[in-house]
Design a protein around this motif. Structure first.
Motif, PDB file in Angstrom:
ATOM      1  N   UNK A  91       8.419  38.216  37.310  1.00  0.00           N
ATOM      2  CA  UNK A  91       9.409  38.507  38.338  1.00  0.00           C
ATOM      3  C   UNK A  91       9.856  39.970  38.321  1.00  0.00           C
ATOM      4  N   UNK A  92       9.439  40.728  37.324  1.00  0.00           N
ATOM      5  CA  UNK A  92       9.906  42.103  37.238  1.00  0.00           C
ATOM      6  C   UNK A  92       8.763  43.106  37.300  1.00  0.00           C
ATOM      7  N   UNK A  93       7.622  42.682  37.838  1.00  0.00           N
ATOM      8  CA  UNK A  93       6.524  43.617  38.013  1.00  0.00           C
ATOM      9  C   UNK A  93       6.939  44.669  39.042  1.00  0.00           C
ATOM     10  N   UNK A  94       6.734  45.932  38.746  1.00  0.00           N
ATOM     11  CA  UNK A  94       7.264  46.984  39.627  1.00  0.00           C
ATOM     12  C   UNK A  94       6.615  47.019  41.004  1.00  0.00           C
ATOM     13  N   UNK A  95       5.346  46.629  41.123  1.00  0.00           N
ATOM     14  CA  UNK A  95       4.647  46.729  42.409  1.00  0.00           C
ATOM     15  C   UNK A  95       4.422  45.366  43.057  1.00  0.00           C
ATOM     16  N   UNK A  96       5.193  44.385  42.656  1.00  0.00           N
ATOM     17  CA  UNK A  96       4.957  43.031  43.147  1.00  0.00           C
ATOM     18  C   UNK A  96       5.471  42.846  44.579  1.00  0.00           C
ATOM     19  N   UNK A  97       4.684  42.139  45.374  1.00  0.00           N
ATOM     20  CA  UNK A  97       5.054  41.810  46.748  1.00  0.00           C
ATOM     21  C   UNK A  97       4.841  40.319  46.933  1.00  0.00           C
ATOM     22  N   UNK A  98       5.928  39.598  47.268  1.00  0.00           N
ATOM     23  CA  UNK A  98       5.857  38.146  47.424  1.00  0.00           C
ATOM     24  C   UNK A  98       5.648  37.819  48.900  1.00  0.00           C
ATOM     25  N   UNK A  99       4.513  37.184  49.191  1.00  0.00           N
ATOM     26  CA  UNK A  99       4.155  36.822  50.559  1.00  0.00           C
ATOM     27  C   UNK A  99       4.117  35.309  50.684  1.00  0.00           C
ATOM     28  N   UNK A 100       4.848  34.780  51.645  1.00  0.00           N
ATOM     29  CA  UNK A 100       4.815  33.356  51.934  1.00  0.00           C
ATOM     30  C   UNK A 100       3.991  33.103  53.186  1.00  0.00           C
ATOM     31  N   UNK A 124      -0.828  47.291  45.128  1.00  0.00           N
ATOM     32  CA  UNK A 124      -0.016  46.146  45.535  1.00  0.00           C
ATOM     33  C   UNK A 124      -0.353  44.951  44.659  1.00  0.00           C
ATOM     34  N   UNK A 125       0.637  44.463  43.945  1.00  0.00           N
ATOM     35  CA  UNK A 125       0.485  43.268  43.110  1.00  0.00           C
ATOM     36  C   UNK A 125       0.974  42.080  43.935  1.00  0.00           C
ATOM     37  N   UNK A 126       0.056  41.494  44.708  1.00  0.00           N
ATOM     38  CA  UNK A 126       0.434  40.460  45.669  1.00  0.00           C
ATOM     39  C   UNK A 126       0.625  39.115  44.976  1.00  0.00           C
ATOM     40  N   UNK A 127       1.751  38.494  45.274  1.00  0.00           N
ATOM     41  CA  UNK A 127       2.038  37.132  44.815  1.00  0.00           C
ATOM     42  C   UNK A 127       2.024  36.254  46.056  1.00  0.00           C
ATOM     43  N   UNK A 128       0.989  35.429  46.187  1.00  0.00           N
ATOM     44  CA  UNK A 128       0.813  34.590  47.361  1.00  0.00           C
ATOM     45  C   UNK A 128       1.467  33.231  47.113  1.00  0.00           C
ATOM     46  N   UNK A 129       2.520  32.963  47.866  1.00  0.00           N
ATOM     47  CA  UNK A 129       3.295  31.732  47.718  1.00  0.00           C
ATOM     48  C   UNK A 129       3.110  30.901  48.983  1.00  0.00           C
ATOM     49  N   UNK A 130       2.397  29.780  48.873  1.00  0.00           N
ATOM     50  CA  UNK A 130       2.137  28.933  50.031  1.00  0.00           C
ATOM     51  C   UNK A 130       3.090  27.746  50.051  1.00  0.00           C
ATOM     52  N   UNK A 131       3.440  27.323  51.249  1.00  0.00           N
ATOM     53  CA  UNK A 131       4.329  26.170  51.410  1.00  0.00           C
ATOM     54  C   UNK A 131       4.100  25.561  52.777  1.00  0.00           C
ATOM     55  N   UNK A 132       4.368  24.259  52.867  1.00  0.00           N
ATOM     56  CA  UNK A 132       4.238  23.581  54.157  1.00  0.00           C
ATOM     57  C   UNK A 132       5.396  23.937  55.087  1.00  0.00           C
ATOM     58  N   UNK A 269      12.087  48.874  52.546  1.00  0.00           N
ATOM     59  CA  UNK A 269      11.924  50.227  52.005  1.00  0.00           C
ATOM     60  C   UNK A 269      10.887  50.296  50.888  1.00  0.00           C
ATOM     61  N   UNK A 270      10.383  49.162  50.436  1.00  0.00           N
ATOM     62  CA  UNK A 270       9.384  49.173  49.371  1.00  0.00           C
ATOM     63  C   UNK A 270       8.078  49.764  49.884  1.00  0.00           C
ATOM     64  N   UNK A 271       7.483  50.713  49.178  1.00  0.00           N
ATOM     65  CA  UNK A 271       6.191  51.275  49.617  1.00  0.00           C
ATOM     66  C   UNK A 271       5.121  50.195  49.751  1.00  0.00           C
ATOM     67  N   UNK A 272       5.130  49.214  48.848  1.00  0.00           N
ATOM     68  CA  UNK A 272       4.132  48.146  48.910  1.00  0.00           C
ATOM     69  C   UNK A 272       4.300  47.313  50.170  1.00  0.00           C
ATOM     70  N   UNK A 273       5.547  47.077  50.563  1.00  0.00           N
ATOM     71  CA  UNK A 273       5.813  46.293  51.765  1.00  0.00           C
ATOM     72  C   UNK A 273       5.370  47.047  53.012  1.00  0.00           C
ATOM     73  N   UNK A 274       5.691  48.328  53.086  1.00  0.00           N
ATOM     74  CA  UNK A 274       5.281  49.116  54.250  1.00  0.00           C
ATOM     75  C   UNK A 274       3.764  49.196  54.339  1.00  0.00           C
ATOM     76  N   UNK A 275       3.108  49.394  53.214  1.00  0.00           N
ATOM     77  CA  UNK A 275       1.643  49.485  53.210  1.00  0.00           C
ATOM     78  C   UNK A 275       1.018  48.166  53.640  1.00  0.00           C
ATOM     79  N   UNK A 276       1.555  47.048  53.145  1.00  0.00           N
ATOM     80  CA  UNK A 276       0.996  45.749  53.512  1.00  0.00           C
ATOM     81  C   UNK A 276       1.185  45.474  54.996  1.00  0.00           C
TER      82      UNK A 276
END
Length: 297
Positions: A91-100, A124-132, A269-276
């Motif tokens: 949860x504290x990875x500096x470049x993590x981006x959580x995508x649902x 970008x350290x992508x965390x892919x979170x899937x849900x119905x 404002x996260x660079x990873x979010x803007x790039x994604x």
């Protein structure tokens, strides 16, 4: 039996060390405590439980049956706690981006593009979170949500990306069957055949009976496996059609679900979010030349 007061964690750690090492002295050395502190912890634990946990034999100690039972439980609890604490590092990875997103979009649309994302943006350290279900962005730790039919939410930027289209498809084996023998595959919402009819799609002589699917990804899989005729997303079904697994039953397309993006304002404002987000917009800006010009209903 329930206790009003559970033993403190440091007491359980002292007990576990003493039981594992068979020595209060060695347990004290391992935990950087005095031997008297370990002895006091064990006495307080035995008083709380109302029974002895060790046989004292001079300087050596041995577990009672109750102590052996408690040791197994304590080691399991401490191990589970240690693993849980280590897991929090994610949860504290500096470049993590959580995508649902939904399972269907993740598997059929996003997964084939992740290699390009990683090549273009390796940071970008992508965390892919899937849900119905659609997530509550205000209550869940999610940076971006990519789904069909997303409504605006508080504290989020809401962006339409693409109006998908739907088309009827089947495998070559199904199309080789007589019309009256073809099984109809039914989806939900836009993937229901009533949507095709209400939007002006022609009569495909479909059977009312058939198989029903709540997940559009499973509906598409079923069509690819030759289980019947299905109304599917143009975007999600493109690879299967390009590979010849599915063939259209009609040149027409009808209006399908709208793809939307939700971006939490704290993530903007996260660079990873803007790039994604830039990368994502490029994916949707790329048209499908072979499908351009097809009539829509």
């Amino acid at each position: 039996m329930m206790f009003k007061h559970w033993p403190p964690l440091n007491v359980l750690r002292g007990f576990e060390a003493a039981a594992r090492l068979g020595s209060f002295h060695q347990a004290a050395q391992e935990l950087h405590l005095t031997q008297s502190a370990i002895s006091q912890q064990i006495r307080s634990l035995e008083e709380l439980l109302g029974q002895p946990l060790f046989h004292r034999q001079g300087r050596s100690v041995a577990l009672t049956d109750a102590g052996q039972d408690l040791l197994e439980t304590t080691q399991q609890v401490l191990l589970q706690l240690a693993v849980g604490i280590q897991r929090l590092e994610q949860y504290r990875k500096p470049n993590q981006l959580v995508l649902n997103t939904s399972t269907a979009i993740a598997r059929l649309w996003l997964l084939p593009r992740l290699a390009d994302l990683h090549t273009q943006h390796p940071g970008i350290d992508l965390w892919l979170f899937t849900s119905d279900d659609t997530p509550n962005m205000a209550e869940q730790t999610i940076d971006i949500s990519l789904r069909w039919g997303l409504a605006p939410q508080a504290e989020c930027r809401h962006q339409p990306l693409l109006a998908d289209r739907l088309l009827p498809v089947a495998s070559p084996a199904v199309l080789a069957q007589p019309v009256q023998e073809r099984t109809t595959l039914h989806g939900e919402r836009e993937m229901d055949w009533h949507h095709w009819t209400l939007r002006g799609g022609e009569d495909l002589q479909l059977q009312t009976r058939g198989l029903n699917f709540s997940d559009p990804g499973l509906l598409l899989d079923a069509a690819c496996q030759g289980l019947g005729i299905a109304l599917v997303s143009e975007r999600l079904s493109r690879p299967a059609r390009q590979q010849g697994q599915l063939l259209p039953l009609s040149p027409h397309r009808v209006k399908g679900p709208q793809w939307h993006l939700l971006v939490h304002q704290e993530s903007e404002t996260m660079p990873e979010c803007r790039a994604f987000c830039r990368w994502l917009e490029l994916q949707f800006a790329d048209p499908a030349p072979a499908e351009d010009g097809l009539p829509s209903l």
